[in-house]
Write a protein that holds these residues in place. Structure first.
Motif, short mmCIF file in Angstrom:
data_model
loop_
_atom_site.label_atom_id
_atom_site.label_comp_id
_atom_site.label_asym_id
_atom_site.label_seq_id
_atom_site.Cartn_x
_atom_site.Cartn_y
_atom_site.Cartn_z
N LYS A 197 2.32 2.25 -3.42
CA LYS A 197 1.34 2.75 -4.39
C LYS A 197 1.44 2.14 -5.81
O LYS A 197 1.60 2.87 -6.80
N THR A 220 -9.28 -2.49 -2.60
CA THR A 220 -10.07 -1.33 -3.03
C THR A 220 -9.38 -0.04 -2.60
O THR A 220 -9.34 0.93 -3.36
N ALA A 221 -8.84 -0.04 -1.38
CA ALA A 221 -8.14 1.16 -0.89
C ALA A 221 -6.94 1.49 -1.79
O ALA A 221 -6.58 2.65 -1.95
N MET A 222 -6.34 0.45 -2.38
CA MET A 222 -5.19 0.68 -3.28
C MET A 222 -5.65 0.97 -4.71
O MET A 222 -4.83 1.04 -5.62
N LYS A 223 -6.98 1.08 -4.88
CA LYS A 223 -7.58 1.36 -6.21
C LYS A 223 -7.30 0.25 -7.23
O LYS A 223 -7.21 0.49 -8.44
N PHE A 224 -7.17 -0.97 -6.73
CA PHE A 224 -7.08 -2.11 -7.64
C PHE A 224 -8.48 -2.37 -8.18
O PHE A 224 -9.48 -2.11 -7.50
N ASP A 225 -8.56 -2.91 -9.37
CA ASP A 225 -9.84 -3.25 -9.98
C ASP A 225 -10.22 -4.66 -9.53
O ASP A 225 -9.66 -5.65 -10.01
N LYS A 269 0.00 0.80 -9.25
CA LYS A 269 -1.18 1.29 -10.00
C LYS A 269 -1.51 0.35 -11.16
O LYS A 269 -0.69 -0.46 -11.56
N ASN A 270 -2.73 0.54 -11.69
CA ASN A 270 -3.19 -0.17 -12.90
C ASN A 270 -3.22 -1.69 -12.69
O ASN A 270 -2.79 -2.43 -13.56
N LYS A 314 0.84 -1.20 0.00
CA LYS A 314 0.00 0.00 0.00
C LYS A 314 0.88 1.26 0.00
O LYS A 314 0.63 2.22 -0.72
#
Ligand code: FEO
Length: 394
Positions: A329, A356-361, A331-332, A326
């Motif tokens: 960071k 979700t907090a790490m903005k993973f799909d 991404k993608n 985390k």
């Protein structure tokens, strides 16, 4: 040319730390080096020092080139102690009044690390300094790796002294990229993944700035590992690629297991991913070091994470890797969770929350199995892997 002369009048006076195996939580099985560079001109300039316990080796290496008392200026590109730990001992030897040039932020951080009054002089971004036949200029590079970080550029020889940037934790007798070849790239990648990944947007801006400035670079000399002289553009391009977090058709499965149930699930998810043509690597958390895991995360498209539920929570190794990941960071990424449980079964939900907090799909709901997976559970894991695999392959 003397053996430690890396370019005309430029000497590598740094040291090897062959024995370090853990650099504050980053595994370094090949050790590392703390590079320091001495430029001999009308003014003799030392760029960076080394970790404190190697101060005497640094001074010895300087002595082979010039009497340390003949150093006129010290430049501190970065305050972190692997580069400034020898500073006070060195200054004692060369003269406490000699100027130590650093960035404005360096002025603050050096003063906080070393409470004695050294002659710190802040230099501004783009400022130039004549040292006789040659000229140095300074480039602020905040957060590569600390707020104080800067690069120093030796104009006439087109050498960029890049502090942590473009470094590798690698100790060897090779001084240059052309002496080690492709074998250096995994070390450079691991360094980026574990030290610099979270600053990727700043690195992209920095590369853009260097390009806009039209800075010609014949050699990059980082403070760790080998110098890039054969093809400096190669490592700059790699930094752009890694900063953009371009991924391969690759998945990693991170898991721990208590009685092999979560492991059986991991293996079937891996088989499902593999069946779709994905390059998949299950990584058992008690076998793989977190820093090697992050190196794989850097260019993986999917990160699938499995944990048994222990005491209503995650297995502790999962908490470790999730905290570490985390912070860096990534991404993608596509993310997914799985795990076996006995009665309460919270782990999968906790992992999904972290993903979700790490903005993973999170493209598939997590998969949970009570106690020991049966055939239909393993089939479901295989299908789960296939679905993630299809998403990766597009
Ligand atoms: Fe190699 Fe940020 O120190």
């Amino acid at each position: 040319m003397k053996s430690n002369e890396i370019a005309k009048g430029v000497y590598d006076v740094g040291v090897h730390d062959w024995n370090i195996s853990d650099f504050h939580g980053y595994s370094t099985p090949f050790g590392t080096s703390y590079n320091a560079f001495l430029i001999v001109d009308e003014k003799n300039v030392l760029i960076d020092t080394v970790k404190g316990e190697f101060a005497d080796e640094l001074i010895y290496n300087i002595t082979k080139v010039v009497d340390p008392k003949k150093i006129d200026y010290v430049i501190s590109n970065h305050t972190e102690l692997d580069h400034s730990g020898s500073l006070t001992r060195l200054m004692h030897r060369i003269g406490q009044d000699k100027p130590v040039y650093c960035s404005k932020m360096g002025l603050k951080s050096l003063s906080r690390h070393f409470r004695q009054n050294l002659n710190y002089q802040a230099v501004g971004n783009g400022q130039e300094m004549s040292i006789g036949q040659r000229t140095l200029s300074f480039l602020e590079t905040r957060m590569v790796h600390w707020p104080d970080s800067m690069f120093t550029y030796l104009k006439e020889q087109k050498i960029l002294f890049s502090s942590d940037g473009f470094g590798q934790h690698y100790a060897g007798h090779e001084k240059f990229d052309d002496e080690i070849g492709e074998a250096i790239m995994p070390h450079a990648k691991k360094y980026f993944a574990n030290i610099l990944m979270l600053y990727a947007p700043l690195i992209l801006k920095l590369v853009e700035k260097i390009t806009d400035m039209g800075l010609e670079i014949d050699m990059i000399c980082p403070d760790h590992g080998v110098c890039w002289r054969k093809d400096p553009v190669k490592i700059i391009d790699a930094y752009v690629r890694w900063s953009n977090q371009e991924s391969k058709k690759k998945a990693i499965i991170l898991y721990d297991t208590m009685w092999h149930s979560t492991e059986m699930m991991a293996n079937q998810i891996a088989a499902g991913l593999s069946a779709e043509g994905v390059d998949v690597r299950p990584m058992y958390l008690r076998k793989w070091h977190r820093s090697d895991i992050m190196t794989e995360v850097l260019d993986a498209k999917a990160v699938v994470i499995g944990s048994p539920t222990l005491n209503n929570g995650l297995f502790p190794t999962l908490a470790d890797i999730l905290t570490y990941m985390k912070g860096l960071k990534p991404k993608n990424k596509i993310g997914a969770a799985f795990g076996s449980y006995g009665w309460s079964g919270e782990a999968v939900k906790i992992i999904e929350k972290e993903l979700t907090a790490m903005k993973f799909d999170v493209i598939e709901p997590g998969i949970r199995v009570k106690y020991v997976p049966e055939s239909e559970d393993l089939d479901a894991c295989y299908t789960f892997g296939q679905k993630i695999g299809k998403a990766i392959m597009g």
